[in-house]
Design a protein around this motif. Structure first.
Motif, mmCIF file in Angstrom:
data_model
loop_
_atom_site.group_PDB
_atom_site.id
_atom_site.type_symbol
_atom_site.label_atom_id
_atom_site.label_comp_id
_atom_site.label_asym_id
_atom_site.label_seq_id
_atom_site.Cartn_x
_atom_site.Cartn_y
_atom_site.Cartn_z
ATOM 1 N N UNK A 120 0.767 -1.346 -0.034
ATOM 2 C CA UNK A 120 -0.065 0.020 0.003
ATOM 3 C C UNK A 120 0.377 0.999 -0.246
ATOM 4 N N UNK A 121 2.195 1.298 0.245
ATOM 5 C CA UNK A 121 3.251 2.327 0.229
ATOM 6 C C UNK A 121 4.284 1.764 -0.101
ATOM 7 N N UNK A 122 4.555 2.972 -1.388
ATOM 8 C CA UNK A 122 6.399 2.394 -2.165
ATOM 9 C C UNK A 122 6.956 3.868 -2.795
ATOM 10 N N UNK A 123 8.270 3.776 -2.690
ATOM 11 C CA UNK A 123 9.112 5.097 -3.042
ATOM 12 C C UNK A 123 9.847 3.457 -3.974
ATOM 13 N N UNK A 124 10.279 4.157 -5.550
ATOM 14 C CA UNK A 124 11.376 4.146 -5.885
ATOM 15 C C UNK A 124 12.408 5.106 -6.769
ATOM 16 N N UNK A 125 13.168 5.367 -6.489
ATOM 17 C CA UNK A 125 13.978 5.949 -7.583
ATOM 18 C C UNK A 125 14.730 5.338 -8.555
ATOM 19 N N UNK A 126 15.062 6.015 -9.654
ATOM 20 C CA UNK A 126 15.034 5.445 -10.945
ATOM 21 C C UNK A 126 16.515 5.730 -11.504
ATOM 22 N N UNK A 127 17.199 5.817 -11.687
ATOM 23 C CA UNK A 127 19.084 6.459 -12.486
ATOM 24 C C UNK A 127 19.023 7.177 -11.765
ATOM 25 N N UNK A 128 18.637 7.600 -10.193
ATOM 26 C CA UNK A 128 19.092 8.952 -9.525
ATOM 27 C C UNK A 128 18.196 10.147 -10.597
ATOM 28 N N UNK A 129 16.968 10.072 -11.421
ATOM 29 C CA UNK A 129 16.269 11.139 -12.151
ATOM 30 C C UNK A 129 15.464 11.700 -11.616
ATOM 31 N N UNK A 130 14.483 10.449 -11.308
ATOM 32 C CA UNK A 130 13.610 11.203 -11.279
ATOM 33 C C UNK A 130 12.534 9.706 -10.043
ATOM 34 N N UNK A 131 11.936 10.072 -9.258
ATOM 35 C CA UNK A 131 11.131 9.891 -7.649
ATOM 36 C C UNK A 131 9.279 9.529 -8.531
ATOM 37 N N UNK A 132 9.225 8.162 -8.095
ATOM 38 C CA UNK A 132 7.829 7.620 -8.120
ATOM 39 C C UNK A 132 7.078 7.212 -6.510
ATOM 40 N N UNK A 133 6.480 8.255 -5.873
ATOM 41 C CA UNK A 133 6.193 7.408 -4.869
ATOM 42 C C UNK A 133 4.516 7.783 -4.927
ATOM 43 N N UNK A 134 3.453 6.508 -3.838
ATOM 44 C CA UNK A 134 2.585 6.543 -3.224
ATOM 45 C C UNK A 134 2.433 6.467 -2.038
ATOM 46 N N UNK A 135 0.497 6.214 -1.885
ATOM 47 C CA UNK A 135 0.728 5.431 0.131
ATOM 48 C C UNK A 135 -0.241 5.857 -0.091
ATOM 49 N N UNK A 136 -1.116 4.894 1.146
ATOM 50 C CA UNK A 136 -2.164 5.314 1.634
ATOM 51 C C UNK A 136 -2.585 6.505 2.925
ATOM 52 N N UNK A 137 -1.612 7.257 3.061
ATOM 53 C CA UNK A 137 -1.646 8.167 3.297
ATOM 54 C C UNK A 137 -1.442 9.401 2.887
ATOM 55 N N UNK A 138 -1.770 10.850 3.728
ATOM 56 C CA UNK A 138 -0.901 12.001 3.041
ATOM 57 C C UNK A 138 0.096 12.331 2.929
ATOM 58 N N UNK A 139 0.570 12.447 1.687
ATOM 59 C CA UNK A 139 2.070 12.546 1.770
ATOM 60 C C UNK A 139 2.987 13.880 1.235
ATOM 61 N N UNK A 140 1.997 14.268 0.939
ATOM 62 C CA UNK A 140 1.771 15.367 0.351
ATOM 63 C C UNK A 140 2.621 16.990 1.373
ATOM 64 N N UNK A 141 3.347 17.771 0.633
ATOM 65 C CA UNK A 141 4.011 18.417 1.944
ATOM 66 C C UNK A 141 4.397 18.542 2.562
ATOM 67 N N UNK A 142 5.015 17.223 3.110
ATOM 68 C CA UNK A 142 5.600 16.662 4.072
ATOM 69 C C UNK A 142 6.548 16.464 4.273
#
Length: 658
Positions: A107-129
Motif C-alpha cells: 500500500x506504500x512504495x517509493x522508487x528512485x530510478x537512475x537517480x533521475x526521478x522519484x515515483x511514490x504512492x501511499x494510502x496516507x497523506x504524503x503531500x507537503x510533508x
C-alpha cells in the motif's frame, strides 16, 4: 589537450559508463497490502497511469489523489530539475510501470530510478510533508586519494552553500568548487515542502552522505523529500551555460597558486624522474583508452545480439500470424456479399470462419495501396504489439501478390453506431452499459497515448470505429490513419488531412496539426453522441442541418442541459449523466490546452471527488455550400499505417468561438 587532461577525461568517461547509472532504489513499506482486484488497486492503477502525461504537462513535479476513505491513494512524481522534459517523461513512465512489480501489493512504495526521478504512492497523506526516511545511499566506488581532511572541508563548504541556495526559494541548486579536481554538487527538494523543511532535509541528507560516502570520490543521498549529491565530474545538466565556481568569502582561495618554476633552457633534457612520469601517463592513457574501446565494443556487440534476438522473435511472430490467401477465401466463402460486414475507405470487411471454428473479421484492403510487402509487415508488427482489452485484437494477415488482408477477432454485436443511433437497439443501452462503453473507450485511447510501448494517435475515433463484444464491452478498431509519436514529441504537422469531419479537431482540420488532444476532441464528440443519442449532425424537421456541438452548448448555456439526455435514459441518475455531458464538453473545447488529457479523463470518469472545471465554448461546425478552403481529405505522408481517403461531409467548416 595535454596527457593529464586525456587521462582525466578517460577516467570520467569510464566512471560514467560503469557507475554513473545507478540501479533503481526502492522502498516497499510493510504498513499494509491490498488485493489485486480491490478498489485500492483500481485507484492506484488510475493514478500511476496518469503520472507520465501529467508530469509532461506540469513540469518536474506532480501529485494527485484518487478515491475516498481507506481506498484513497496519494501519489506523486518528481524529476531532477536539470533533466530535459523528454527524459523526465521517459523516467516517470518507466518507473510508474515498474513500481508495482518491484513492490507487489504494497500500500506504500517509493522508487528512485537512475537517480533521475522519484515515483511514490501511499494510502496516507504524503503531500507537503518533509520526510527524510528512508534515505537511499549510492556511493562512487573509487576511494579519494589525497588530502582527505582538506577535501572533506572543501566539500562541506560547497554543499552548505548549495543547501543555502536551494532552501532559500528555488528548491534546486548546482555548482562546483576548484580543488585538485573540481568538486561538483547538487541539492534539490520536493517543491511542495517549505523552505525550512527543505533546509532540514538537505542538512540531514548531507550528514547521511558523509557516513555512507565518506572517503569516496562521490556519493548521493536520495530521500523522499530531497537529494544531496557530489562527484568529481559534472553529472548534472547545465541549463545552456557553464556554471561558475562557487566562492566562499571571506578567506583566501582554497589552493593558493604555486610560484612558477624557473624557465628551463631549451637545450636541457628533462631529468629521469620527469621522463618516467611521462611514460606512466602515456601508459595510463593507453590503458584507459583500451578499456574504453573494450567497453564500447562489448556494448555494441550486446546491442547487436539483442537486436538479432528481437528480429528473430519478430520473424517468428510474423510466421505464426500469416494466413494463406486460399484459407481466407474458403473462410469467407470467396468474399461473398452474404458475409460482407461493411465497407469503408480502406476496403471491405467480411465475416469468416476458420477450419477450427474460430470466427474472424477479414479486412480486404483496397488495391490502390502503395505499400510494399516490407512496409505492410512492419505495420502488422506494430498492430500486433498493441494489446489491450479495449482495442480490437489482430489475429493475423495475408500478403499474397497485390492482396493485403488483415484478420481481426470477430465481435458479434458490430459497431457502436448501430446501437446508439437506432431507436430500437438504443433501448438495449441503459446508463450502466453506456458508462461502461465510455470508460472502456477512454481506457483504450489512454493505452495508445501513454501506456503502450509505442505512442499512438488514432486520428479517426468515431462511433463506427468502436466495436462491441457479446458483453457490450467496447473495442477501438481501424488503425488505418494511426500515427506513431516519438517520446517527448507533442504534435505533428501533416501535409494532408485524413479523417472524418464532425469528429475532427479544429487545429487538425484547419492547420494540419494533430496530437493526443486531437483524439481527445474526437472522444468528446463521441461521449456527447452516446449521452444524447444524436449524431454529430442531423436534419431537423425544417430540413435544416442541426449540429450537435451547437445544440449541446446552447442548452448548457441556457441551463436546459437535462433536455439533451437520450429519451431511453429517462430514470437514470441525472447527476451521473450530466457529469459525462460535462466531460464531453471539456474534451471538445477549441483551445487545445483547455482540453484534458486522456489520463485526466479516465480519472474524471472514475472519481467523483475530481472536481470539473467550467467548459468554454466548443469549436462549432457550420454547413456551407461556399468554398471553405479546407484542406482535402487525403492521406498524409506518415510512416505508421496505410493512408486512404475517408468519409467527407461536403461544405463543412469550423467556426472560431471568438
Amino acid at each position: 589537450m595535454d596527457r593529464p587532461s586525456l587521462v582525466s577525461l578517460f577516467s570520467r568517461i569510464l566512471i560514467t559508463l560503469c557507475f554513473g547509472i545507478a540501479q533503481p532504489q526502492q522502498f516497499c513499506s510493510n504498513k499494509g497490502t491490498y488485493s489485486v482486484n480491490s478498489t485500492y488497486s483500481h485507484n492506484l492503477n488510475l493514478l500511476l497511469a496518469s503520472l507520465p502525461s501529467s508530469i509532461a504537462e506540469n513540469g518536474i513535479f506532480y501529485n494527485a489523489t484518487v478515491g475516498q476513505g481507506p481506498d484513497k491513494v496519494y501519489a506523486l512524481a518528481l524529476c531532477r530539475e536539470d533533466l530535459p522534459s523528454e527524459k523526465c517523461y521517459s523516467c516517470v513512465n518507466t518507473t510508474s510501470q515498474g513500481i508495482k512489480q518491484q513492490c507487489p501489493n504494497q500500500k506504500e512504495a517509493i522508487v528512485w530510478t537512475d537517480s533521475n526521478c522519484l515515483v511514490r504512492y501511499a494510502n496516507r497523506d504524503i503531500f507537503a510533508k518533509m520526510e527524510e526516511i528512508p534515505p537511499f545511499c549510492v556511493s562512487n566506488p573509487n576511494d579519494f586519494s589525497g588530502d582527505f581532511a582538506k577535501f572533506n572541508e572543501t566539500l562541506r563548504d560547497l554543499m552548505e552553500k548549495l543547501i543555502t541556495l536551494a532552501s532559500s526559494g528555488p528548491k534546486f541548486a548546482t555548482g562546483y568548487v576548484n580543488f585538485t579536481k573540481p568538486i561538483y554538487g547538487l541539492a534539490q527538494c520536493s517543491p511542495d515542502i517549505s523552505e525550512r523543511d527543505c533546509g532540514t532535509c538537505l542538512q540531514k541528507g548531507m550528514g547521511a552522505m558523509e557516513s555512507c560516502a565518506g572517503g569516496r570520490e562521490g556519493g548521493r543521498i536520495l530521500s523522499p523529500s530531497c537529494i544531496v549529491w557530489f562527484e568529481l565530474f559534472r553529472f548534472y545538466i547545465s541549463a545552456g551555460t557553464v556554471d561558475a565556481p562557487l566562492q566562499f568569502p571571506p578567506g583566501p582561495a582554497i589552493l593558493p597558486p604555486q610560484p612558477p618554476s624557473p624557465p628551463r633552457p631549451a637545450n636541457v633534457s628533462p631529468p629521469n624522474e620527469t621522463r618516467n612520469k611521462i611514460v606512466i601517463i602515456i601508459v595510463a592513457a593507453v590503458a584507459s583508452l583500451v578499456t574504453l574501446i573494450t567497453i564500447i565494443c562489448a556494448l555494441f556487440l550486446w546491442r547487436r545480439m539483442k537486436q538479432k534476438v528481437e528480429n528473430d522473435d519478430e520473424m517468428r511472430m510474423l510466421e505464426s500470424m500469416e494466413f494463406n490467401f486460399s484459407t481466407l477465401k474458403i473462410a469467407t466463402d470467396e468474399f461473398s456479399n452474404d458475409n460482407k460486414l461493411g465497407q469503408g475507405g480502406f476496403g471491405s470487411v467480411y465475416k469468416g470462419v476458420l477450419p477450427n471454428g474460430q470466427e474472424i473479421a477479414v479486412k480486404r484492403l483496397s488495391g490502390c495501396s502503395s505499400q510494399g510487402e516490407v512496409e505492410f509487415k512492419n505495420e502488422i508488427l506494430l498492430l500486433a504489439k498493441l494489446q489491450h482489452r479495449n482495442l480490437v485484437s489482430l489475429v493475423g494477415f495475408c500478403s499474397d501478390g497485390e492482396e493485403r488482408i488483415l484478420v481481426y477477432e470477430f465481435l458479434g454485436n458490430g459497431s457502436l453506431d448501430k446501437f446508439i443511433f437506432d431507436p430500437i437497439k438504443s433501448t438495449q443501452l441503459n446508463w450502466e452499459t453506456r458508462c461502461k462503453i465510455i470508460s472502456g473507450i477512454a481506457r483504450g485511447i489512454l493505452y495508445l497515448h501513454d501506456d503502450s510501448r509505442l505512442r499512438i494517435i488514432h486520428r479517426d475515433l468515431k462511433a463506427s470505429n468502436v466495436l462491441l463484444d457479446e458483453e457490450m464491452n467496447p473495442k477501438v478498431s481501424d488503425f488505418g490513419l494511426a500515427r506513431q509519436f516519438q517520446p517527448g514529441q507533442t504534435q505533428r504537422i501533416t501535409s494532408r488531412v485524413a479523417g472524418t469531419y464532425g469528429y475532427m479537431a479544429p487545429e487538425y482540420a484547419l492547420q494540419n496539426r494533430f496530437s493526443v488532444k486531437s483524439d481527445v476532441f474526437s472522444f468528446g464528440v463521441l461521449v456527447l453522441e452516446i449521452v444524447t443519442g444524436k449524431k454529430n449532425s442531423w436534419l431537423s424537421n425544417s430540413e435544416e442541418i442541426e449540429l450537435l456541438l451547437i445544440h449541446v452548448w446552447r442548452n448548457w448555456r441556457e441551463g436546459t442541459a437535462t433536455n439533451l439526455i437520450d429519451e431511453t435514459l429517462r430514470g437514470s441518475p441525472v447527476s451521473d449523466v450530466m457529469r459525462c455531458l460535462h466531460i464531453g464538453l471539456l474534451c471538445v473545447q477549441e483551445n487545445v490546452l483547455g482540453r484534458p488529457t486522456m489520463a485526466a479523463v479516465v480519472l474524471m470518469l472514475t472519481s467523483h471527488s475530481w472536481s470539473l472545471p467550467s467548459p468554454s465554448r466548443p469549436a462549432f461546425l457550420l454547413d456551407s455550400n461556399a468554398d471553405t478552403g479546407l484542406p482535402s481529405l487525403e492521406s498524409d505522408t506518415g510512416t505508421t499505417t496505410q493512408d486512404q481517403s475517408t468519409e467527407n461531409t461536403q461544405g463543412t467548416v469550423y467556426l472560431s468561438s471568438n
